[in-house]
Design an enzyme around this catalytic site. Structure first.
Site, PDB file in Angstrom:
ATOM      1  N   LYS A  16      42.777  44.079  41.683  1.00 11.65           N
ATOM      2  CA  LYS A  16      43.838  44.949  41.246  1.00 11.65           C
ATOM      3  C   LYS A  16      44.318  45.674  42.410  1.00 11.65           C
ATOM      4  O   LYS A  16      43.703  45.731  43.607  1.00 11.65           O
ATOM      5  CB  LYS A  16      43.324  45.964  40.120  1.00 11.65           C
ATOM      6  CG  LYS A  16      43.163  45.617  38.832  1.00 11.65           C
ATOM      7  CD  LYS A  16      42.771  46.484  37.784  1.00 11.65           C
ATOM      8  CE  LYS A  16      42.870  46.167  36.324  1.00 11.65           C
ATOM      9  NZ  LYS A  16      42.888  47.000  35.265  1.00 11.65           N
ATOM     10  N   ARG A  71      35.691  41.671  33.428  1.00 16.92           N
ATOM     11  CA  ARG A  71      36.936  41.023  33.131  1.00 16.92           C
ATOM     12  C   ARG A  71      37.593  40.452  34.723  1.00 16.92           C
ATOM     13  O   ARG A  71      38.095  41.224  35.420  1.00 16.92           O
ATOM     14  CB  ARG A  71      37.818  41.918  32.635  1.00 16.92           C
ATOM     15  CG  ARG A  71      39.454  41.442  32.016  1.00 16.92           C
ATOM     16  CD  ARG A  71      39.978  42.002  31.145  1.00 16.92           C
ATOM     17  NE  ARG A  71      41.062  41.527  30.571  1.00 16.92           N
ATOM     18  CZ  ARG A  71      42.196  41.470  31.223  1.00 16.92           C
ATOM     19  NH1 ARG A  71      42.457  41.905  32.400  1.00 16.92           N
ATOM     20  NH2 ARG A  71      43.405  40.943  30.551  1.00 16.92           N
TER      21      ARG A  71
END
Length: 299
Positions: free
Chosen positions: A234, A268
């Site tokens: 991210k 995840r």
């Protein structure tokens, strides 16, 4: 290993999810990301074709993933909207083929009730809702079908732009939101042992917010439900390390291990094999599992 890790009191830590069982007191589940979208932020549409999406999912399971998360609509506001039928056409065929090939847990990444129902009919076990069960009907679908739910914090939800998100105290506000949405889920008839929470790193949050959530993650995990973190590649990792999208694996692994120590139990991720190795090593150091191939010196 007391003092090294935070151990949250988890509601029903031993859980049967789909066809697999997990003990979240001493086990971390690895969720692989499969996006059947043309605009996903990391894979840039490489798994948009049906055969590519199925191949990615089955390879992830072969690499050690316990779980596959299949999505047909990205979170980003920088995209054209699609209808529920198109989203179903993207995810349901993938779910059906992956279900036929593996006993791994399958979740559908959606915020729409119609998509969630179709995904469960195709074989999904869990609804992964980045909108926090705010769309009408989705909680009822989960309750009726017995599916698990992942309740995620975001301010705007998928496809909705939030300019300059601000918080007086991001961790406290995220924790309050998650408690409220868990209460909503329970009142809607979703069983407590079906609920997982996710603080939503980078979802309507800047780098400083996501770092603070990671630093104080035990305030989220102490809510008492298994906590999923979705940190993989991210922007907060890229901005922290000044690394482009394709060079964030090490930062992702470091942040994930920190989250495990603070009570996270589901990761995840995009890079399954590397994550499996780092997680199994972390579990061994914490005393949750033994070495796979120890050499005993009997001399």
């Amino acid at each position: 290993m007391s003092g090294v890790q935070f151990s949250p009191g988890i509601v029903s830590p031993v859980r049967r999810i789909g066809r697999r069982e997990f003990d979240f007191e001493r086990q971390v589940a690895i969720m692989a990301i499969v996006n059947r979208t043309p605009n996903s932020f990391h894979d840039q549409g490489s798994t948009y074709a049906l055969e590519s999406a199925v191949a990615s999912a089955t390879k992830a399971v072969a690499d050690g993933a316990d779980w596959v998360d299949i999505g047909g609509f990205a979170f980003s506001a920088a995209q054209a909207g699609i209808g529920a039928e198109e989203e179903i056409e993207r995810v349901a065929p993938v779910i059906a083929e992956v279900r036929a090939a593996t006993d791994a847990v399958i979740s559908v990444d959606t915020h729409r009730a119609e998509v969630a129902r179709a995904a469960i009919e195709a074989g999904a076990d869990v609804i992964n809702d980045t909108n926090g069960l705010r769309e009408p009907g989705i909680a009822e679908v989960a309750a009726e079908t017995g599916a698990g739910v992942i309740v995620t914090h975001s301010l705007g939800g998928p496809g909705r732009r939030v300019f300059r998100p601000s918080y007086a105290d991001v961790v406290s506000e995220v924790a309050d939101y998650l408690r409220e949405r868990v209460s909503f889920a329970l009142k809607a008839g979703i069983a407590a042992d079906k609920i997982i929470i996710d603080p939503g790193h980078d979802l309507n949050k800047n780098t400083f917010h996501s770092l603070e959530l990671t630093r104080r993650l035990e305030e989220i995990t102490s809510i008492g439900y298994p906590t999923l973190v979705a940190l993989s590649n991210k922007d907060f990792i890229g901005e922290t390390l000044d690394r482009p999208q394709g060079e964030r694996k090490e930062g992702t692994i470091a942040a994930n291990v920190i989250c495990i120590l603070k009570g996270a139990r589901i990761l995840r991720v995009h890079d399954v094999a590397a994550t499996v190795a780092s997680v199994r090593m972390t579990e061994a150091v914490l005393g949750w599992r033994g070495p796979v191939a120890p050499i005993h010196n009997l001399a």
